[in-house]
Motif scaffolding. Structure first.
Motif, mmCIF file in Angstrom:
data_model
loop_
_atom_site.group_PDB
_atom_site.id
_atom_site.type_symbol
_atom_site.label_atom_id
_atom_site.label_comp_id
_atom_site.label_asym_id
_atom_site.label_seq_id
_atom_site.Cartn_x
_atom_site.Cartn_y
_atom_site.Cartn_z
ATOM 1 N N GLN A 44 0.839 -1.204 0.000
ATOM 2 C CA GLN A 44 0.000 0.000 0.000
ATOM 3 C C GLN A 44 0.871 1.250 0.000
ATOM 4 O O GLN A 44 1.829 1.353 0.754
ATOM 5 N N GLN A 45 0.546 2.175 -0.863
ATOM 6 C CA GLN A 45 1.284 3.431 -0.902
ATOM 7 C C GLN A 45 0.844 4.337 0.239
ATOM 8 O O GLN A 45 -0.322 4.375 0.608
ATOM 9 N N GLY A 46 1.814 5.066 0.789
ATOM 10 C CA GLY A 46 1.464 6.043 1.802
ATOM 11 C C GLY A 46 0.705 7.212 1.188
ATOM 12 O O GLY A 46 0.807 7.473 -0.007
ATOM 13 N N PHE A 47 -0.031 7.924 2.005
ATOM 14 C CA PHE A 47 -0.854 9.013 1.484
ATOM 15 C C PHE A 47 -1.093 10.080 2.541
ATOM 16 O O PHE A 47 -0.926 9.843 3.744
ATOM 17 N N ILE A 48 -1.484 11.247 2.083
ATOM 18 C CA ILE A 48 -1.985 12.326 2.943
ATOM 19 C C ILE A 48 -3.333 12.741 2.372
ATOM 20 O O ILE A 48 -3.418 13.171 1.214
ATOM 21 N N LYS A 49 -4.355 12.589 3.167
ATOM 22 C CA LYS A 49 -5.702 12.958 2.733
ATOM 23 C C LYS A 49 -6.114 14.247 3.427
ATOM 24 O O LYS A 49 -6.080 14.342 4.654
ATOM 25 N N ILE A 50 -6.505 15.242 2.643
ATOM 26 C CA ILE A 50 -6.889 16.558 3.150
ATOM 27 C C ILE A 50 -8.393 16.748 2.971
ATOM 28 O O ILE A 50 -8.915 16.565 1.877
ATOM 29 N N GLU A 51 -9.075 17.093 4.055
ATOM 30 C CA GLU A 51 -10.513 17.354 4.005
ATOM 31 C C GLU A 51 -10.782 18.752 4.571
ATOM 32 O O GLU A 51 -10.602 18.984 5.766
ATOM 33 N N LEU A 52 -11.192 19.652 3.688
ATOM 34 C CA LEU A 52 -11.555 21.017 4.087
ATOM 35 C C LEU A 52 -12.995 21.257 3.644
ATOM 36 O O LEU A 52 -13.256 21.874 2.610
ATOM 37 N N PRO A 53 -13.979 20.757 4.414
ATOM 38 C CA PRO A 53 -15.380 20.791 3.963
ATOM 39 C C PRO A 53 -15.917 22.198 3.729
ATOM 40 O O PRO A 53 -16.762 22.399 2.854
ATOM 41 N N LEU A 78 -13.439 20.857 -0.370
ATOM 42 C CA LEU A 78 -12.220 20.215 -0.854
ATOM 43 C C LEU A 78 -11.944 18.916 -0.109
ATOM 44 O O LEU A 78 -11.847 18.893 1.128
ATOM 45 N N ILE A 79 -11.822 17.829 -0.848
ATOM 46 C CA ILE A 79 -11.320 16.548 -0.338
ATOM 47 C C ILE A 79 -10.359 16.018 -1.392
ATOM 48 O O ILE A 79 -10.754 15.800 -2.546
ATOM 49 N N HIS A 80 -9.107 15.826 -1.008
ATOM 50 C CA HIS A 80 -8.140 15.330 -1.986
ATOM 51 C C HIS A 80 -7.064 14.529 -1.275
ATOM 52 O O HIS A 80 -6.684 14.837 -0.144
ATOM 53 N N THR A 81 -6.588 13.482 -1.951
ATOM 54 C CA THR A 81 -5.563 12.611 -1.410
ATOM 55 C C THR A 81 -4.277 12.744 -2.222
ATOM 56 O O THR A 81 -4.314 12.700 -3.452
ATOM 57 N N TYR A 82 -3.175 12.916 -1.515
ATOM 58 C CA TYR A 82 -1.864 13.075 -2.142
ATOM 59 C C TYR A 82 -1.003 11.853 -1.838
ATOM 60 O O TYR A 82 -1.010 11.338 -0.712
ATOM 61 N N ASN A 83 -0.266 11.404 -2.832
ATOM 62 C CA ASN A 83 0.640 10.270 -2.676
ATOM 63 C C ASN A 83 1.830 10.685 -1.814
ATOM 64 O O ASN A 83 2.495 11.685 -2.101
ATOM 65 N N PHE A 136 -1.638 9.917 6.860
ATOM 66 C CA PHE A 136 -2.602 10.515 7.778
ATOM 67 C C PHE A 136 -3.707 11.227 7.011
ATOM 68 O O PHE A 136 -3.554 11.597 5.846
ATOM 69 N N THR A 137 -4.811 11.391 7.716
ATOM 70 C CA THR A 137 -5.933 12.193 7.226
ATOM 71 C C THR A 137 -6.028 13.445 8.079
ATOM 72 O O THR A 137 -5.987 13.365 9.315
ATOM 73 N N LEU A 138 -6.127 14.596 7.451
ATOM 74 C CA LEU A 138 -6.240 15.870 8.159
ATOM 75 C C LEU A 138 -7.550 16.532 7.755
ATOM 76 O O LEU A 138 -7.834 16.687 6.566
ATOM 77 N N LYS A 139 -8.345 16.880 8.761
ATOM 78 C CA LYS A 139 -9.646 17.493 8.499
ATOM 79 C C LYS A 139 -9.848 18.705 9.390
ATOM 80 O O LYS A 139 -9.507 18.686 10.570
#
Length: 458
Positions: free
Chosen positions: A85-94, A98-103, A184-187
């Motif tokens: 599984q690739q690592g990721f950073i998921k950004i949620e700014l409702p 904006l919801i977007h995942t970066y590799n 991580f996921t940041l919201k």
């Protein structure tokens, strides 16, 4: 878009750290990959209002500002990684849609593994010294990354600035660190209106900086890293006596990083917004001397949202152009605003004395509130002379005045919020009648308080 897997890893080990007598880490565990099970960071920071000193504070005049009872909340959840599984950073700014995942590999290769652009040698820089960052060069790096990796759908202006700020802080803080950064996921969630003068961008920047520094502190405790800096950067150890709050040094670092993020959003910020959102309370502030907490009691405040978006950069630039065209006249206005701030502080201190000691009668108390209100009225007219008011703001001020309250814009102007301090002699019935009147004309009203805590670990 990558999805996180919540099934626990089978291998787990106890952490037996004892970092600077920390009182929080005795039962912490690590997975084999260095991540922590269910690691969740929750941070919140208040919004702010400027009571006096908008625009004049840019020219080193005195300002008075206070934290609001309205806050931005951020959660950062570390995710476990799995083989393949690739690592990721998921950004949620409702609030920005904006919801977007970066590799994570892209983040590492294009940002974190690159040499940070600095104004001095790397040997003099670590995460504690944001003032050594070459701001324009780092921003350019971040802009290229965000524009390349944010998908095919065009970003809005606010989405773009928010992502620039976030990855700027992530790169600036973690670019020099020898600390494993896991998926991580940041919201974020906020009850502050965007582009309204309530400090929403500074509150956002402070929560991001604080969350990243808290993540660093937790990692340093969990993994027991003696020196968190990469070998070519200035050595740095993380000493924390408690993982439940930030000490004075950490608050200063958070505020300084947030100031750099504010430069991305506002161009030439005064520093007052990030200061208030970090430290809270009611403060006096001058650029050349920094903040000074006034240690006053809380005051009731009516916030009125014009629902008119405004552009801080444009408002600040307009005042600068006006000052260049009419330097002597604008200097007189700015000096008058400086005197208003000084007099307002005297009034607030006197009112604080009355409220704390109960040594007053109603007539005397109302007299001081009226004096403070007259200063508010004068300040609003000076801001009109600077060209930063708006017909909706003028209308709100007029409606409040007819109800016996003084009112002014707050922040850059051109829209956003108007504020009105509510004295004790104004009855609840009067307040209800006023808010209903404002709401009937399409304005949003919020009753809140001035003062209160700054950034906190929730």
């Amino acid at each position: 878009m990558l999805e996180s897997n919540t099934t626990p890893l089978p291998t787990i080990a106890k952490s037996h750290n004892n970092v600077s007598n920390s009182d929080d880490e005795s039962n912490l565990y690590l997975f084999a990959d260095g991540s922590c099970p269910d690691l969740t960071i929750a941070i919140s920071a208040p919004g702010k209002v400027i009571l006096h000193g908008e625009h004049s504070v840019v020219y080193d005049k005195l300002a008075v500002a206070a934290s609001l009872g309205l806050r931005t909340h951020l959660t950062l959840n570390e995710q476990k990684s799995y083989q393949g599984q690739q690592g990721f950073i998921k950004i949620e700014l409702p609030e920005l849609g904006l919801i977007h995942t970066y590799n994570m590999i892209d983040v590492q290769n294009e940002l974190l593994n690159k040499q940070l652009p600095l104004t001095k040698s790397a040997a003099q820089f670590n995460w504690e010294k944001p003032n050594l960052i070459n701001h324009e060069e780092l921003l350019h790096m971040v802009e290229e990354f965000v524009n390349k990796n944010s998908g095919s759908t065009p970003l809005s202006h606010h989405q773009q600035l928010s992502l620039y700020s976030l990855f700027y802080l992530l790169t600036g803080i973690f670019g020099s660190l020898n600390v494993p950064l896991k998926s991580f996921t940041l919201k974020t969630e906020t009850n502050l209106a965007i582009s309204s003068g309530s400090g929403s961008s500074a509150s956002y920047s402070v929560t991001i900086a604080a969350a990243l520094i808290q993540y660093l502190r937790l990692k340093a405790v969990f993994i027991r890293i003696k020196d968190v800096s990469k070998s070519n950067y200035k050595s740095s150890r993380v000493w924390c006596t408690s993982l439940k709050k930030f000490d004075d040094k950490e608050l200063e670092i958070i505020s300084n990083w947030a100031f750099l993020a504010e430069k991305i959003i506002h161009g030439t910020p005064s520093g007052i917004d990030n200061t208030i959102c970090t430290y809270g309370s009611i403060v006096e502030f001058r650029k050349s001397t920094g903040p000074k907490q006034l240690n006053l009691c809380e005051f009731r405040l009516l916030l009125v949202n014009t629902k008119v978006k405004r552009d801080t950069k444009r408002m600040v630039k307009n005042v600068l152009v006006l000052k260049q065209r009419h330097p002597e006249i604008i200097d007189l206005i700015l000096n008058a605003m400086d005197e208003i701030s000084k007099n307002a502080i005297s009034c607030l201190r006197q009112l604080n004395h009355f409220h704390v000691s109960n040594e007053w009668d109603e007539l005397e108390l109302q007299l001081w509130y009226d004096k403070l209100g007259e200063l508010t009225d004068m300040n609003q007219h000076l801001l009109q002379a600077l060209g930063v008011s708006h017909p909706t703001l003028d209308s709100i001020c007029s409606i409040c005045k007819s109800a016996g309250l003084y009112c002014k814009l707050t922040g850059a102007g051109g829209g956003g919020y108007a504020i009105s301090l509510i004295p004790p002699h104004i009855t609840e019935e009067q307040v209800v009648k006023l808010t209903e009147n404002l709401q009937s004309q399409g304005f949003e009203t919020i009753l809140t308080k001035l003062g209160g805590p700054g950034v906190t670990i929730d």
